[in-house]
Design a protein around this motif. Sequence first.
Motif, mmCIF file in Angstrom:
data_model
loop_
_atom_site.group_PDB
_atom_site.id
_atom_site.type_symbol
_atom_site.label_atom_id
_atom_site.label_comp_id
_atom_site.label_asym_id
_atom_site.label_seq_id
_atom_site.Cartn_x
_atom_site.Cartn_y
_atom_site.Cartn_z
ATOM 1 N N TYR A 176 0.833 -1.204 0.000
ATOM 2 C CA TYR A 176 0.000 0.000 0.000
ATOM 3 C C TYR A 176 0.872 1.259 0.000
ATOM 4 C CZ TYR A 176 0.847 -0.152 5.093
ATOM 5 O OH TYR A 176 1.429 -0.194 6.336
ATOM 6 N N THR A 177 0.318 2.299 -0.603
ATOM 7 C CA THR A 177 1.043 3.568 -0.743
ATOM 8 C C THR A 177 0.569 4.605 0.257
ATOM 9 O OG1 THR A 177 1.242 3.105 -3.102
ATOM 10 C CG2 THR A 177 1.688 5.363 -2.418
ATOM 11 N N ALA A 178 -0.629 4.410 0.796
ATOM 12 C CA ALA A 178 -1.191 5.367 1.748
ATOM 13 C C ALA A 178 -2.263 4.651 2.563
ATOM 14 C CB ALA A 178 -1.786 6.574 1.017
ATOM 15 N N THR A 179 -2.696 5.299 3.622
ATOM 16 C CA THR A 179 -3.823 4.796 4.406
ATOM 17 C C THR A 179 -4.861 5.906 4.527
ATOM 18 O OG1 THR A 179 -2.717 5.428 6.476
ATOM 19 C CG2 THR A 179 -2.453 3.146 5.723
ATOM 20 N N GLU A 180 -6.086 5.495 4.805
ATOM 21 C CA GLU A 180 -7.156 6.481 4.950
ATOM 22 C C GLU A 180 -8.039 6.117 6.135
ATOM 23 O OE1 GLU A 180 -10.599 8.741 2.308
ATOM 24 O OE2 GLU A 180 -9.955 6.717 1.750
ATOM 25 N N ARG A 181 -8.074 7.016 7.082
ATOM 26 C CA ARG A 181 -9.027 6.923 8.174
ATOM 27 C C ARG A 181 -9.992 8.088 7.990
ATOM 28 N NH1 ARG A 181 -4.003 5.718 10.375
ATOM 29 N NH2 ARG A 181 -3.768 3.622 11.265
ATOM 30 N N ASP A 182 -9.762 9.185 8.707
ATOM 31 C CA ASP A 182 -10.574 10.380 8.448
ATOM 32 C C ASP A 182 -10.079 11.131 7.220
ATOM 33 O OD1 ASP A 182 -12.127 9.833 10.681
ATOM 34 O OD2 ASP A 182 -10.775 10.925 12.011
ATOM 35 N N LEU A 192 -0.218 -8.165 10.125
ATOM 36 C CA LEU A 192 0.823 -7.160 10.363
ATOM 37 C C LEU A 192 0.712 -6.098 9.279
ATOM 38 C CD1 LEU A 192 3.336 -7.579 8.085
ATOM 39 C CD2 LEU A 192 3.659 -9.637 9.450
ATOM 40 N N ASP A 193 1.319 -4.957 9.511
ATOM 41 C CA ASP A 193 1.427 -3.929 8.475
ATOM 42 C C ASP A 193 2.670 -3.098 8.744
ATOM 43 O OD1 ASP A 193 0.701 -2.317 10.590
ATOM 44 O OD2 ASP A 193 -1.193 -1.638 9.725
ATOM 45 N N GLY A 194 2.920 -2.124 7.871
ATOM 46 C CA GLY A 194 4.092 -1.270 8.034
ATOM 47 C C GLY A 194 5.404 -1.928 7.662
ATOM 48 N N GLN A 195 5.330 -3.095 7.012
ATOM 49 C CA GLN A 195 6.559 -3.791 6.628
ATOM 50 C C GLN A 195 7.328 -2.982 5.578
ATOM 51 O OE1 GLN A 195 8.414 -6.075 7.510
ATOM 52 N NE2 GLN A 195 9.223 -7.362 5.891
ATOM 53 N N LEU A 196 8.607 -2.728 5.844
ATOM 54 C CA LEU A 196 9.506 -2.018 4.922
ATOM 55 C C LEU A 196 8.960 -0.637 4.551
ATOM 56 C CD1 LEU A 196 10.416 -5.060 2.672
ATOM 57 C CD2 LEU A 196 11.867 -3.979 4.412
ATOM 58 N N LYS A 197 8.435 0.060 5.530
ATOM 59 C CA LYS A 197 7.892 1.405 5.343
ATOM 60 C C LYS A 197 8.937 2.329 4.724
ATOM 61 C CE LYS A 197 6.085 5.266 8.137
ATOM 62 N NZ LYS A 197 4.878 5.559 7.327
ATOM 63 N N GLY A 198 8.527 3.059 3.700
ATOM 64 C CA GLY A 198 9.385 4.051 3.072
ATOM 65 C C GLY A 198 10.372 3.508 2.064
ATOM 66 N N ASP A 199 10.284 2.228 1.719
ATOM 67 C CA ASP A 199 11.234 1.622 0.772
ATOM 68 C C ASP A 199 10.466 0.819 -0.282
ATOM 69 O OD1 ASP A 199 13.320 0.430 -0.579
ATOM 70 O OD2 ASP A 199 14.415 -0.146 1.238
ATOM 71 N N PRO A 200 9.896 1.480 -1.288
ATOM 72 C CA PRO A 200 9.078 0.807 -2.291
ATOM 73 C C PRO A 200 9.798 -0.316 -3.022
ATOM 74 C CG PRO A 200 8.815 3.181 -2.454
ATOM 75 C CD PRO A 200 9.943 2.933 -1.515
ATOM 76 N N GLU A 201 11.088 -0.139 -3.322
ATOM 77 C CA GLU A 201 11.821 -1.193 -4.042
ATOM 78 C C GLU A 201 11.945 -2.453 -3.184
ATOM 79 O OE1 GLU A 201 15.528 0.084 -5.585
ATOM 80 O OE2 GLU A 201 14.686 1.722 -6.791
ATOM 81 N N ALA A 202 12.268 -2.270 -1.926
ATOM 82 C CA ALA A 202 12.361 -3.430 -1.032
ATOM 83 C C ALA A 202 10.997 -4.078 -0.826
ATOM 84 C CB ALA A 202 12.942 -2.999 0.313
ATOM 85 N N GLN A 203 9.968 -3.262 -0.830
ATOM 86 C CA GLN A 203 8.610 -3.795 -0.696
ATOM 87 C C GLN A 203 8.269 -4.703 -1.876
ATOM 88 O OE1 GLN A 203 5.977 -0.417 -0.260
ATOM 89 N NE2 GLN A 203 7.138 0.386 1.477
ATOM 90 N N ALA A 204 8.591 -4.246 -3.081
ATOM 91 C CA ALA A 204 8.302 -5.037 -4.275
ATOM 92 C C ALA A 204 9.045 -6.367 -4.238
ATOM 93 C CB ALA A 204 8.671 -4.244 -5.523
ATOM 94 N N SER A 205 10.273 -6.342 -3.789
ATOM 95 C CA SER A 205 11.065 -7.571 -3.696
ATOM 96 C C SER A 205 10.479 -8.507 -2.638
ATOM 97 C CB SER A 205 12.514 -7.222 -3.343
ATOM 98 O OG SER A 205 13.287 -8.398 -3.188
ATOM 99 N N PHE A 206 10.045 -7.938 -1.524
ATOM 100 C CA PHE A 206 9.472 -8.753 -0.448
ATOM 101 C C PHE A 206 8.167 -9.405 -0.898
ATOM 102 C CE2 PHE A 206 6.951 -9.297 3.460
ATOM 103 C CZ PHE A 206 7.831 -10.073 4.205
#
Length: 333
Positions: free
Chosen positions: A37-43, A64-78
């Motif tokens: 995910y790129t963003a979250t939405e509550r209010d 779980l969430d927040g895995q590899l926050k701020g690192d899109p390339e690492a997220q894609a690999s994960f």
Amino acid sequence: MTDISQKTWKYLHGPDDVTHLSFKTGGVPRSFTAIQYTATERDEIDLQDDGIAIIDNDQMSVVLDGQLKGDPEAQASFMSDLRKMSWADFSAMALKHPRYRGSQDDFHRDQPNKGVLVNQIQRGVMHAPSDEADLRSPSMVSAHASSECPYSFPRTTRSEILQGLLSHSCLQGEDGRWRLSWALPDRSEHPYFKPSENDLDDPWLKHCEAHPELFDLAAQSILEPYFSGGVTTWPETDDGRYSFCSGGASNPDVICLEAIDGAEIDFASRGEFGALLDALPDTALRDIWKLQQVTDHNLAPEVVQNRITAELKPFRIEVITPQDPDLMVQADL
């Protein structure tokens, strides 16, 4: 530009930023969904909150969430690595994660529990069988076709009943447990309590303002059978089977299904509700659906409105001035 056109719970992502994970169990596979995910939405939308979230489709909860926050390339690999993980690798990874929420106890075992098909269907990762049989009893089929029966029992399958019950209104009680619920319409929606420019001096409206308990008494009369064991379905030969409880002091015009034949029907989460329903035999599931159909009808706004009108009409006739022809017409409402 980042695609956040899709929303899964609070997680905003693109349509292709999702991976389905499945682990064999010898029965229904254990099912999870990983979301980059790129963003979250509550209010409001938070574009600084990104990462990978893993959703337990069987428990309908976040693992779980927040895995590899701020690192899109690492997220894609994960996300690619997740598809190759064994159950041992996957569960170990989750248990070590600082934002692990907890899930079923199988995360601490060598083998996963069996999946919950109805919850997987509800999550959209599985489809209901296309050749399911009609779950109605012969008497329900006859009742649906009869002009004498006020209730509707259309052809339905087990999967359709499950999805309908899972999407029904529920209320959390003071004990923390959730139950199927029904609410009476607000008194402001009833025409007896809706003044117009032409009847601001109507003595009935003034009487209602001075005696707000009139609506409450009418509502109590409608709800009384639910608390006294007098509720029936069709053909009204099953009274005593159903137990209801009140929505509590903060929800006095709400009723909740407590039990059928003494078997409690409550749950801690939507995932637990799905598992509870999925474990029921066809006949028990059909009983809940039949009660739901009947109660939905009996507590529908238009039906309740007519009941309250009937309850309040004698009071209204006593209050209005019978010598006034216009008010006499109002008395016949």
